[in-house]
Design a protein around this motif. Structure first.
Motif, mmCIF file in Angstrom:
data_model
loop_
_atom_site.group_PDB
_atom_site.id
_atom_site.type_symbol
_atom_site.label_atom_id
_atom_site.label_comp_id
_atom_site.label_asym_id
_atom_site.label_seq_id
_atom_site.Cartn_x
_atom_site.Cartn_y
_atom_site.Cartn_z
ATOM 1 N N ALA A 38 12.563 -1.914 -1.415
ATOM 2 C CA ALA A 38 13.699 -1.145 -1.912
ATOM 3 C C ALA A 38 13.343 -0.287 -3.116
ATOM 4 N N VAL A 39 12.047 -0.205 -3.419
ATOM 5 C CA VAL A 39 11.614 0.514 -4.618
ATOM 6 C C VAL A 39 10.929 1.806 -4.214
ATOM 7 N N PRO A 40 11.201 2.940 -4.894
ATOM 8 C CA PRO A 40 10.453 4.160 -4.593
ATOM 9 C C PRO A 40 8.958 3.910 -4.756
ATOM 10 N N PRO A 41 8.142 4.639 -4.025
ATOM 11 C CA PRO A 41 6.715 4.326 -3.988
ATOM 12 C C PRO A 41 5.965 4.684 -5.258
ATOM 13 N N ALA A 42 6.450 4.199 -6.406
ATOM 14 C CA ALA A 42 5.776 4.464 -7.668
ATOM 15 C C ALA A 42 4.404 3.811 -7.705
ATOM 16 N N LEU A 43 4.266 2.698 -6.965
ATOM 17 C CA LEU A 43 2.972 2.021 -6.912
ATOM 18 C C LEU A 43 1.885 2.969 -6.446
ATOM 19 N N GLU A 69 -6.827 5.362 13.800
ATOM 20 C CA GLU A 69 -6.723 4.959 12.402
ATOM 21 C C GLU A 69 -5.306 4.511 12.068
ATOM 22 N N LEU A 70 -4.311 5.172 12.642
ATOM 23 C CA LEU A 70 -2.928 4.737 12.455
ATOM 24 C C LEU A 70 -2.712 3.353 13.067
ATOM 25 N N ASP A 71 -3.321 3.119 14.225
ATOM 26 C CA ASP A 71 -3.217 1.798 14.846
ATOM 27 C C ASP A 71 -3.814 0.730 13.930
ATOM 28 N N VAL A 72 -4.968 1.046 13.338
ATOM 29 C CA VAL A 72 -5.622 0.107 12.421
ATOM 30 C C VAL A 72 -4.737 -0.119 11.196
ATOM 31 N N LEU A 73 -4.156 0.951 10.666
ATOM 32 C CA LEU A 73 -3.308 0.837 9.477
ATOM 33 C C LEU A 73 -2.112 -0.076 9.748
ATOM 34 N N VAL A 74 -1.506 0.055 10.907
ATOM 35 C CA VAL A 74 -0.364 -0.793 11.258
ATOM 36 C C VAL A 74 -0.775 -2.263 11.277
ATOM 37 N N LEU A 75 -1.939 -2.571 11.840
ATOM 38 C CA LEU A 75 -2.382 -3.958 11.915
ATOM 39 C C LEU A 75 -2.802 -4.488 10.545
ATOM 40 N N VAL A 76 -3.356 -3.627 9.703
ATOM 41 C CA VAL A 76 -3.623 -4.020 8.311
ATOM 42 C C VAL A 76 -2.315 -4.417 7.638
ATOM 43 N N ALA A 77 -1.267 -3.603 7.856
ATOM 44 C CA ALA A 77 0.031 -3.879 7.245
ATOM 45 C C ALA A 77 0.625 -5.184 7.745
ATOM 46 N N LYS A 78 0.258 -5.599 8.944
ATOM 47 C CA LYS A 78 0.752 -6.866 9.486
ATOM 48 C C LYS A 78 -0.044 -8.057 8.959
ATOM 49 N N GLY A 79 -1.093 -7.775 8.173
ATOM 50 C CA GLY A 79 -1.857 -8.850 7.553
ATOM 51 C C GLY A 79 -3.039 -9.338 8.362
ATOM 52 N N VAL A 98 -11.119 1.226 8.217
ATOM 53 C CA VAL A 98 -10.313 0.807 7.067
ATOM 54 C C VAL A 98 -10.785 1.539 5.815
ATOM 55 N N ASN A 99 -12.085 1.603 5.603
ATOM 56 C CA ASN A 99 -12.616 2.310 4.434
ATOM 57 C C ASN A 99 -12.231 3.780 4.461
ATOM 58 N N ARG A 100 -12.277 4.399 5.641
ATOM 59 C CA ARG A 100 -11.907 5.804 5.761
ATOM 60 C C ARG A 100 -10.421 5.998 5.479
ATOM 61 N N ILE A 101 -9.587 5.084 5.958
ATOM 62 C CA ILE A 101 -8.146 5.154 5.693
ATOM 63 C C ILE A 101 -7.870 5.082 4.195
ATOM 64 N N GLU A 145 -6.590 1.855 -3.159
ATOM 65 C CA GLU A 145 -7.636 0.983 -3.662
ATOM 66 C C GLU A 145 -7.886 -0.226 -2.771
ATOM 67 N N ASN A 146 -6.870 -0.682 -2.051
ATOM 68 C CA ASN A 146 -7.054 -1.907 -1.279
ATOM 69 C C ASN A 146 -6.060 -1.971 -0.121
ATOM 70 N N ARG A 147 -6.210 -3.039 0.681
ATOM 71 C CA ARG A 147 -5.391 -3.203 1.880
ATOM 72 C C ARG A 147 -3.933 -3.487 1.549
ATOM 73 N N VAL A 148 -3.677 -4.074 0.382
ATOM 74 C CA VAL A 148 -2.292 -4.344 0.000
ATOM 75 C C VAL A 148 -1.531 -3.040 -0.190
ATOM 76 N N GLN A 149 -2.136 -2.088 -0.916
ATOM 77 C CA GLN A 149 -1.496 -0.785 -1.090
ATOM 78 C C GLN A 149 -1.330 -0.087 0.262
ATOM 79 N N ALA A 150 -2.313 -0.253 1.146
ATOM 80 C CA ALA A 150 -2.204 0.346 2.478
ATOM 81 C C ALA A 150 -1.023 -0.248 3.243
ATOM 82 N N ALA A 151 -0.831 -1.554 3.115
ATOM 83 C CA ALA A 151 0.290 -2.200 3.790
ATOM 84 C C ALA A 151 1.619 -1.697 3.242
#
Length: 227
Positions: free
Chosen positions: A144-149, A166-176, A197-200, A207-213
């Motif tokens: 619920a927070v604007p993407p200030a992070l 790459e979008l497919d990979v990003l979605v699965l990264v976001a799923k953990g 993942v590194n290219r994404i 900086e990391n997968r958490v921000q990507a998620a």
């Protein structure tokens, strides 16, 4: 061999973790620390690949010890250890503090031995690993927070530059999912997933997968939790 330092104020927990890891051929437990100050000292002395760090310890906390190890690393010619925070307490403030301190992962003590071993391997490889419940709650905290992070309004234009794979990979990264799990889902090699993942991260300036998620949810690639 992955050289592991275990930091926990409970001797029984240290003994259990050590016994669990030494049964696996790819781990070498090089030391045990009973508090945060000792964890810092042993990390500097033993130069492990991974520090498995408890959060609540007397004196210097696990979060403070993590920050000191990573910020004050005294061996310029030797890579800093990666830190996997392991705790009983599934509380947001610990997650946020550990990630700010530079931890590469956050797992709960009720994880299975297989999950914990895999998390150590993932963190040793320089990737991020969060327990699934932690990932869901962390995403929810930012939902619920604007993407200030990410210091950018709305959907970043760079997202359009990603290929469909790459979008497919990003979605699965976001799923953990880990790289190995993503490789299985998309029928790719682990090396291929890691390079994507590194290219994404590079293309999106993350900086990391958490921000990507967080970005994946915030950009609408996945529905926000509870919606």
């Amino acid at each position: 061999m992955i050289r592991v330092l275990i930091a926990d104020d409970q001797a029984l927990v240290r003994a259990a973790l050590t016994a669990m890891l030494v049964r696996r051929a790819d781990f070498d437990v090089v030391g045990e620390a009973e508090d945060g100050a000792r964890a810092v000292a042993l990390a500097f002395e033993l130069k492990p690949d991974v520090v498995v760090m408890d959060v609540r310890m007397p004196g210097l906390t696990g979060v403070e010890a993590t920050a000191r190890i990573l910020a004050e690393w005294p061996h310029p010619a030797h890579p800093r250890p990666n830190v996997l925070v392991l705790t009983t307490f599934d509380l947001d403030e610990y997650v946020h503090a550990a990630l700010r301190a530079g931890a590469g992962g956050f797992m709960l003590k009720n994880s299975s031995p297989e999950q914990l071993a895999e998390a150590i391997r993932v963190v040793a490889a320089g990737e991020s690993m969060l327990a699934p419940s932690v990932t869901r709650r962390l995403i929810g905290a930012f939902a619920a927070v604007p993407p200030a992070l990410l210091d950018r309004p709305g959907r970043p234009p760079a997202l359009a530059a990603l290929t469909q794979r790459e979008l497919d990979v990003l979605v699965l990264v976001a799923k953990g999912l880990s790289n190995a799990q993503i490789a299985g889902e998309l029928e790719l090699s682990e090396a291929g997933v890691k390079s994507r993942v590194n290219r994404i991260l590079t293309r999106l300036g993350l900086e990391n997968r958490v921000q990507a998620a967080v970005l994946a949810y915030d950009s609408g690639l996945l529905p926000l939790p509870g919606r």
